[in-house]
Design an enzyme around this catalytic site. Structure first.
Site, PDB file in Angstrom:
ATOM      1  N   HIS A  65      51.606 -13.991  14.700  1.00 31.63           N
ATOM      2  CA  HIS A  65      52.892 -13.406  14.291  1.00 31.63           C
ATOM      3  C   HIS A  65      53.961 -14.483  14.159  1.00 31.63           C
ATOM      4  CE1 HIS A  65      51.098  -9.649  16.250  1.00 31.63           C
ATOM      5  NE2 HIS A  65      51.109  -9.447  14.962  1.00 31.63           N
ATOM      6  N   HIS A  66      53.545 -15.751  13.990  1.00 33.78           N
ATOM      7  CA  HIS A  66      54.584 -16.803  13.873  1.00 33.78           C
ATOM      8  C   HIS A  66      55.385 -16.608  12.594  1.00 33.78           C
ATOM      9  CE1 HIS A  66      51.605 -18.520  11.198  1.00 33.78           C
ATOM     10  NE2 HIS A  66      52.481 -19.392  10.775  1.00 33.78           N
ATOM     11  N   LYS A  71      48.887 -11.007   6.801  1.00 34.40           N
ATOM     12  CA  LYS A  71      48.288 -10.825   5.475  1.00 34.40           C
ATOM     13  C   LYS A  71      46.802 -11.096   5.544  1.00 34.40           C
ATOM     14  CE  LYS A  71      49.056 -10.345   1.000  1.00 34.40           C
ATOM     15  NZ  LYS A  71      48.113  -9.215   1.069  1.00 34.40           N
ATOM     16  N   LYS A  95      45.000 -20.748   6.341  1.00 35.97           N
ATOM     17  CA  LYS A  95      45.062 -20.815   4.880  1.00 35.97           C
ATOM     18  C   LYS A  95      46.499 -20.618   4.402  1.00 35.97           C
ATOM     19  CE  LYS A  95      41.583 -18.982   2.582  1.00 35.97           C
ATOM     20  NZ  LYS A  95      40.618 -18.210   1.794  1.00 35.97           N
ATOM     21  N   LYS A 107      43.292  -9.497   9.045  1.00 34.10           N
ATOM     22  CA  LYS A 107      42.067  -9.102   8.328  1.00 34.10           C
ATOM     23  C   LYS A 107      41.676  -7.701   8.773  1.00 34.10           C
ATOM     24  CE  LYS A 107      39.238 -10.875   5.294  1.00 34.10           C
ATOM     25  NZ  LYS A 107      39.649 -11.797   4.195  1.00 34.10           N
ATOM     26  N   SER A 363      48.847 -13.134  -4.305  1.00 33.96           N
ATOM     27  CA  SER A 363      49.202 -11.910  -3.568  1.00 33.96           C
ATOM     28  C   SER A 363      50.635 -12.015  -3.049  1.00 33.96           C
ATOM     29  CB  SER A 363      48.271 -11.720  -2.366  1.00 33.96           C
ATOM     30  OG  SER A 363      47.120 -11.032  -2.744  1.00 33.96           O
TER      31      SER A 363
HETATM   32  P1  NAD Z   1      31.644 -11.707  -6.803  1.00 32.41           P
HETATM   33  O1  NAD Z   1      30.836 -10.602  -6.202  1.00 32.41           O
HETATM   34  O2  NAD Z   1      32.544 -11.422  -7.956  1.00 32.41           O
HETATM   35  O3  NAD Z   1      30.673 -12.910  -7.286  1.00 32.41           O
HETATM   36  C1  NAD Z   1      29.627 -13.424  -6.547  1.00 32.41           C
HETATM   37  C2  NAD Z   1      28.531 -13.806  -7.545  1.00 32.41           C
HETATM   38  O4  NAD Z   1      27.508 -14.540  -6.867  1.00 32.41           O
HETATM   39  C3  NAD Z   1      27.861 -12.595  -8.196  1.00 32.41           C
HETATM   40  O5  NAD Z   1      27.830 -12.758  -9.594  1.00 32.41           O
HETATM   41  C4  NAD Z   1      26.456 -12.601  -7.584  1.00 32.41           C
HETATM   42  O6  NAD Z   1      25.466 -12.082  -8.454  1.00 32.41           O
HETATM   43  C5  NAD Z   1      26.258 -14.094  -7.354  1.00 32.41           C
HETATM   44  N1  NAD Z   1      25.201 -14.378  -6.382  1.00 32.41           N
HETATM   45  C6  NAD Z   1      24.777 -13.612  -5.355  1.00 32.41           C
HETATM   46  N2  NAD Z   1      23.768 -14.219  -4.706  1.00 32.41           N
HETATM   47  C7  NAD Z   1      23.543 -15.384  -5.335  1.00 32.41           C
HETATM   48  C8  NAD Z   1      22.628 -16.434  -5.139  1.00 32.41           C
HETATM   49  N3  NAD Z   1      21.742 -16.426  -4.160  1.00 32.41           N
HETATM   50  N4  NAD Z   1      22.664 -17.500  -5.993  1.00 32.41           N
HETATM   51  C9  NAD Z   1      23.563 -17.529  -7.001  1.00 32.41           C
HETATM   52  N5  NAD Z   1      24.458 -16.545  -7.228  1.00 32.41           N
HETATM   53  C10 NAD Z   1      24.454 -15.490  -6.401  1.00 32.41           C
HETATM   54  O7  NAD Z   1      32.457 -12.347  -5.582  1.00 32.41           O
HETATM   55  P2  NAD Z   1      33.717 -13.318  -5.663  1.00 32.41           P
HETATM   56  O8  NAD Z   1      34.953 -12.502  -5.512  1.00 32.41           O
HETATM   57  O9  NAD Z   1      33.572 -14.256  -6.806  1.00 32.41           O
HETATM   58  O10 NAD Z   1      33.538 -14.102  -4.271  1.00 32.41           O
HETATM   59  C11 NAD Z   1      32.623 -15.172  -4.137  1.00 32.41           C
HETATM   60  C12 NAD Z   1      32.960 -15.955  -2.884  1.00 32.41           C
HETATM   61  O11 NAD Z   1      34.311 -16.402  -2.955  1.00 32.41           O
HETATM   62  C13 NAD Z   1      32.862 -15.172  -1.558  1.00 32.41           C
HETATM   63  O12 NAD Z   1      32.480 -16.067  -0.545  1.00 32.41           O
HETATM   64  C14 NAD Z   1      34.315 -14.732  -1.314  1.00 32.41           C
HETATM   65  O13 NAD Z   1      34.565 -14.466   0.074  1.00 32.41           O
HETATM   66  C15 NAD Z   1      35.042 -15.960  -1.819  1.00 32.41           C
HETATM   67  N6  NAD Z   1      36.460 -15.722  -2.160  1.00 32.41           N
HETATM   68  C16 NAD Z   1      36.790 -14.834  -3.142  1.00 32.41           C
HETATM   69  C17 NAD Z   1      38.138 -14.664  -3.478  1.00 32.41           C
HETATM   70  C18 NAD Z   1      38.559 -13.750  -4.606  1.00 32.41           C
HETATM   71  O14 NAD Z   1      39.774 -13.713  -4.913  1.00 32.41           O
HETATM   72  N7  NAD Z   1      37.667 -13.048  -5.261  1.00 32.41           N
HETATM   73  C19 NAD Z   1      39.137 -15.358  -2.773  1.00 32.41           C
HETATM   74  C20 NAD Z   1      38.767 -16.258  -1.771  1.00 32.41           C
HETATM   75  C21 NAD Z   1      37.413 -16.426  -1.481  1.00 32.41           C
END
Ligand code: NAD
Length: 472
Positions: A65-66, A71, A95, A107, A363
């Site tokens: 809560h700093h 978020k 982050k 979260k 965001s």
């Molecule tokens: P997403 O579901 O849109 O995309 C993930 C993709 O990876 C899919 O197309 C899936 O088919 C593919 N995939 C699954 N298993 C696989 C494998 N073994 N080899 C290759 N490809 C594979 O998800 P996203 O939103 O793009 O998120 C991806 C990562 O990024 C996660 O770790 C998420 O926590 C992180 N992230 C996402 C956001 C965001 O804004 N979307 C923000 C910060 C972090």
């Protein structure tokens, strides 16, 4: 994948401790930063469409809560547990601090497999979860602002907004209680591609650093760099797209069904169209197939962007990674073992904690838009265009030359919402990259960029606590 003896939250604490030794903060302040301030576990019943009653387990954690509001996203997954939500909330604090987003970390998680529920049932679960948050003051534009995460999206955020608004009639800032909403419900343009674009801006800044490129034996800039991306989802696709636009060569792409490689470069949108038509990334004309998707990580390239899952690079495959730079698009794609091996090899790992912060940064812009009740660019776009037209007219008159139509259009353009959002994101990622690199440069004992990023975060959060003092 190598098993780790630590829980996820304990691993975050270990990374924190590894960095804390490079700071001068009192042990008490460091301990206060590490702990989660509030952990709320809820169980509530829902009646399914077939009449059965089910008890749902869910969480919301406010790590720090700093700065308020807190978020962080809400995920729907069967893997949700208290330790995971605590770890993810802590990472959000660090982050946000790194990218100067003035929020504490939070979260949320609901332990369900969303594919097993109808849209009607998911709406009931989301609304009841929101009501539970409201009861304990765990949601609100000034207290705690959720966002989408794994298994949730704009649809769920709209349900949260509607539930919150229904229970706070007349609250003028209600739209700021959640981000990642549809644009028609107060969302912001540019949110969809934000994380991938942030990954690109962060890595481009690293590639523009002469000292770093010299150490890695690479030429300056992103143009011509060979890039390999794992995961063609939101983060992976957009990261690849912006590298492609900047003149890099996308040499490798991996999805769960396999991977493809072409040292002359792949046409990203043609690959996406091919996958849509055939159901697979494999057999793309001119590319070499790799049946085992994981092999993509070991392809010859300059920049590797794992953007799919966690723990994909571990102690076993890390020695075979050829990329000089790894940009962590996904959360936690490297295990601690891989981190150590790659640091010894001299591979630059650009850490997830700040590199994928584009989503939370935008965001924040959405939240600001909601509080100001006006779309970005609405007040100044026409004014800017009229002024630019006037200046251009004067220049043409003085020089006696007419500008080319495309130049005229470029100079005339007043900023739209998406232009301003992208510009704010670019500024954020460049500043964060420079701050982390400066910390690393100034202390040669810091072993890697991840530790430097943690030092950056700890210093900012600790400064807040030190300046605010302790109540009462
Ligand atoms: P997403 O579901 O849109 O995309 C993930 C993709 O990876 C899919 O197309 C899936 O088919 C593919 N995939 C699954 N298993 C696989 C494998 N073994 N080899 C290759 N490809 C594979 O998800 P996203 O939103 O793009 O998120 C991806 C990562 O990024 C996660 O770790 C998420 O926590 C992180 N992230 C996402 C956001 C965001 O804004 N979307 C923000 C910060 C972090």
């Amino acid at each position: 994948m190598s098993a780790t003896p630590y829980s996820f939250f304990q691993s975050v604490e270990r990374s924190f401790d590894k960095a804390a030794i490079f700071t001068n903060w009192d042990a008490g302040i460091l301990e206060q930063i590490k702990q989660c301030n509030s952990v709320y576990q809820m169980r509530f019943p829902i009646k399914r469409e077939d009449g059965t009653i089910e008890t749902i387990e869910s969480y919301r954690v406010q790590h720090s809560h700093h700065k308020t509001p807190c978020k962080g996203g809400i995920r729907f997954s069967l893997a949700v547990n208290q330790d995971e939500v605590m770890a993810l909330a802590a990472l959000m604090t660090y982050k946000c601090a790194i990218v100067n987003v003035p929020f504490g970390g939070g979260k949320g998680g609901i332990k369900i497999d969303p594919r097993k529920y109808t849209a009607y049932e998911l709406e009931k679960i989301t609304r009841r979860y929101t009501a539970e948050l409201i009861k304990k003051n765990f949601i609100g534009p000034g207290t705690d602002v959720p966002a989408p995460d794994y298994g949730t999206g704009a649809r769920e955020m709209a349900w949260i907004l509607d539930t919150y608004s229904a229970m706070h009639p007349g609250e003028i800032d209600a739209a700021g209680c959640v981000t990642g909403k549809p644009v028609s419900q107060g969302g912001v343009r540019g949110r969809t591609e934000a994380t991938g674009l942030g990954v690109f801006y962060g890595l481009r800044e690293v590639c523009n650093m002469e000292k770093v490129m010299k150490r890695l034996g690479l030429p300056l800039g992103v143009a011509g760099k060979r890039v390999c991306v794992q995961g063609l989802g939101n983060v992976g696709y957009h990261s690849a797209l912006f590298f492609h636009h900047a003149g890099s060569k996308i040499v490798g792409l991996a999805e769960y069904e396999g991977a493809i490689y072409n040292m002359d470069g792949l046409d990203l949108d043609a690959v996406v169209a091919h996958r849509k038509a055939t159901g697979s990334i494999l057999n793309f004309p001119g590319a070499t197939n790799f049946e085992k998707s994981g092999e993509a990580l070991e392809m010859d390239c300059d920049i590797l962007i794992p953007a799919a899952l966690e723990n994909v690079i571990d102690g076993e495959n890390a020695p075979r990674i050829k990329a000089k730079i790894i940009g962590e698009g996904a959360n936690g794609p490297l295990t601690p073992d891989a981190d150590e091996i790659l640091a010894r090899k001299g591979t630059l790992v650009v850490p997830d904690m700040y590199l994928n912060a584009g989503g939370v940064t935008v965001s924040y812009f959405e939240w600001l838009k909601n509080l100001s009740h006006v779309r970005y660019g609405r007040m100044e776009k026409r004014f800017t265009e009229n002024m630019n037209q006037h200046i251009m007219g004067q220049m043409e008159e003085l020089s006696g030359k007419k500008m080319r139509a495309e130049e005229r259009e470029f100079i005339m353009h007043g900023a739209d919402e998406v232009d301003l959002v992208r510009s704010g994101l670019e500024e954020t990622m460049i500043t964060a990259t420079r701050e982390i690199m400066e910390i690393w440069d100034n202390n040669p004992n810091i072993p890697d960029m991840r530790t430097a990023a943690y030092v950056c975060a700890i210093n900012k959060v600790a400064t807040s606590y030190a300046e605010l003092g302790i109540f009462p």
